[in-house]
Write a protein that holds these residues in place. Structure first.
Motif, PDB file in Angstrom:
ATOM      1  N   GLY A   1       0.657  -1.269   0.106  1.00 45.63           N
ATOM      2  CA  GLY A   1      -0.080  -0.073   0.092  1.00 45.63           C
ATOM      3  C   GLY A   1       0.738   1.553  -0.014  1.00 45.63           C
ATOM      4  N   PHE A   2       2.114   1.230  -0.290  1.00 45.58           N
ATOM      5  CA  PHE A   2       2.721   2.411  -0.135  1.00 45.58           C
ATOM      6  C   PHE A   2       3.182   2.676  -1.684  1.00 45.58           C
ATOM      7  CE2 PHE A   2       3.449   0.362   4.142  1.00 45.58           C
ATOM      8  CZ  PHE A   2       3.071   1.622   4.760  1.00 45.58           C
ATOM      9  N   LEU A   3       3.042   3.785  -2.000  1.00 51.08           N
ATOM     10  CA  LEU A   3       3.896   4.370  -3.522  1.00 51.08           C
ATOM     11  C   LEU A   3       5.056   4.621  -3.249  1.00 51.08           C
ATOM     12  CD1 LEU A   3       0.367   6.120  -4.424  1.00 51.08           C
ATOM     13  CD2 LEU A   3       1.308   3.488  -5.200  1.00 51.08           C
ATOM     14  N   PRO A   4       5.982   4.652  -4.424  1.00 50.30           N
ATOM     15  CA  PRO A   4       7.116   4.988  -4.613  1.00 50.30           C
ATOM     16  C   PRO A   4       7.505   6.467  -4.421  1.00 50.30           C
ATOM     17  CG  PRO A   4       6.639   4.160  -6.635  1.00 50.30           C
ATOM     18  CD  PRO A   4       5.402   3.794  -5.905  1.00 50.30           C
ATOM     19  N   GLY A   5       6.584   7.182  -4.988  1.00 44.90           N
ATOM     20  CA  GLY A   5       6.643   8.746  -4.838  1.00 44.90           C
ATOM     21  C   GLY A   5       5.763   9.414  -4.039  1.00 44.90           C
TER      22      GLY A   5
ATOM     23  N   GLY B   1      -0.660  10.679  -4.527  1.00 40.79           N
ATOM     24  CA  GLY B   1      -1.463   9.627  -4.706  1.00 40.79           C
ATOM     25  C   GLY B   1      -1.193   8.944  -5.942  1.00 40.79           C
ATOM     26  N   ILE B   2      -2.006   7.917  -6.318  1.00 41.51           N
ATOM     27  CA  ILE B   2      -1.667   7.123  -7.693  1.00 41.51           C
ATOM     28  C   ILE B   2      -1.395   8.012  -8.970  1.00 41.51           C
ATOM     29  CG2 ILE B   2      -4.076   6.648  -8.280  1.00 41.51           C
ATOM     30  CD1 ILE B   2      -1.361   4.198  -8.297  1.00 41.51           C
ATOM     31  N   LEU B   3      -2.341   9.178  -8.967  1.00 45.30           N
ATOM     32  CA  LEU B   3      -2.090  10.027 -10.227  1.00 45.30           C
ATOM     33  C   LEU B   3      -0.777  10.919 -10.493  1.00 45.30           C
ATOM     34  CD1 LEU B   3      -5.544  11.316 -10.569  1.00 45.30           C
ATOM     35  CD2 LEU B   3      -4.579   9.430 -11.877  1.00 45.30           C
ATOM     36  N   ASP B   4       0.004  10.763  -9.049  1.00 43.17           N
ATOM     37  CA  ASP B   4       1.045  11.458  -8.929  1.00 43.17           C
ATOM     38  C   ASP B   4       2.171  10.537  -9.282  1.00 43.17           C
ATOM     39  OD1 ASP B   4      -0.108  13.898  -8.153  1.00 43.17           O
ATOM     40  OD2 ASP B   4      -0.250  13.126  -6.348  1.00 43.17           O
ATOM     41  N   GLN B   5       2.188   9.258  -9.469  1.00 47.18           N
ATOM     42  CA  GLN B   5       3.030   8.408  -9.709  1.00 47.18           C
ATOM     43  C   GLN B   5       3.706   8.355 -11.110  1.00 47.18           C
ATOM     44  OE1 GLN B   5       4.405   7.158  -6.825  1.00 47.18           O
ATOM     45  NE2 GLN B   5       2.901   8.314  -6.098  1.00 47.18           N
TER      46      GLN B   5
END
Length: 91
Positions: free
Chosen positions: A38-42, A45-49
């Motif tokens: 559940g942790f994104l690399p950047g 949110g998902i749209l910012d990845q």
């Protein structure tokens, strides 16, 4: 089998790239593990990845799903033959 990533079709064996770029794959798989938790690399949110990162994660998810289905089919066949089912490790 060819794999298409962001419109580019690749025909080489994925293992070849693993051996040629071990540091990149180490980084990628580390962040894929975080993504699965559940942790994104950047930041954000998902749209910012990064589109590339999300596409690679999607491909890894699809590959894992395909492998899971094959393993489930093998397990069902073994169960149908009367052998005890093999327990699948939890993720």
């Amino acid at each position: 089998m060819p794999v298409t990533i962001l419109g580019d079709t690749l025909y080489s064996c994925p293992r070849q790239n693993l051996h040629q770029n071990p540091q990149y794959w180490s980084w990628l798989l580390k962040f894929y593990g975080f993504y699965k938790k559940g942790f994104l690399p950047g930041p954000g949110g998902i749209l910012d990845q990064s589109n590339k990162a999300i596409e690679v994660f999607r491909i890894l998810d699809d590959a894992n799903d395909q492998c899971d289905r094959v393993e489930d089919e093998k397990r069902k066949k073994r169960g149908a033959k009367g052998s005890p089912p093999v327990q699948r490790p939890s993720r």
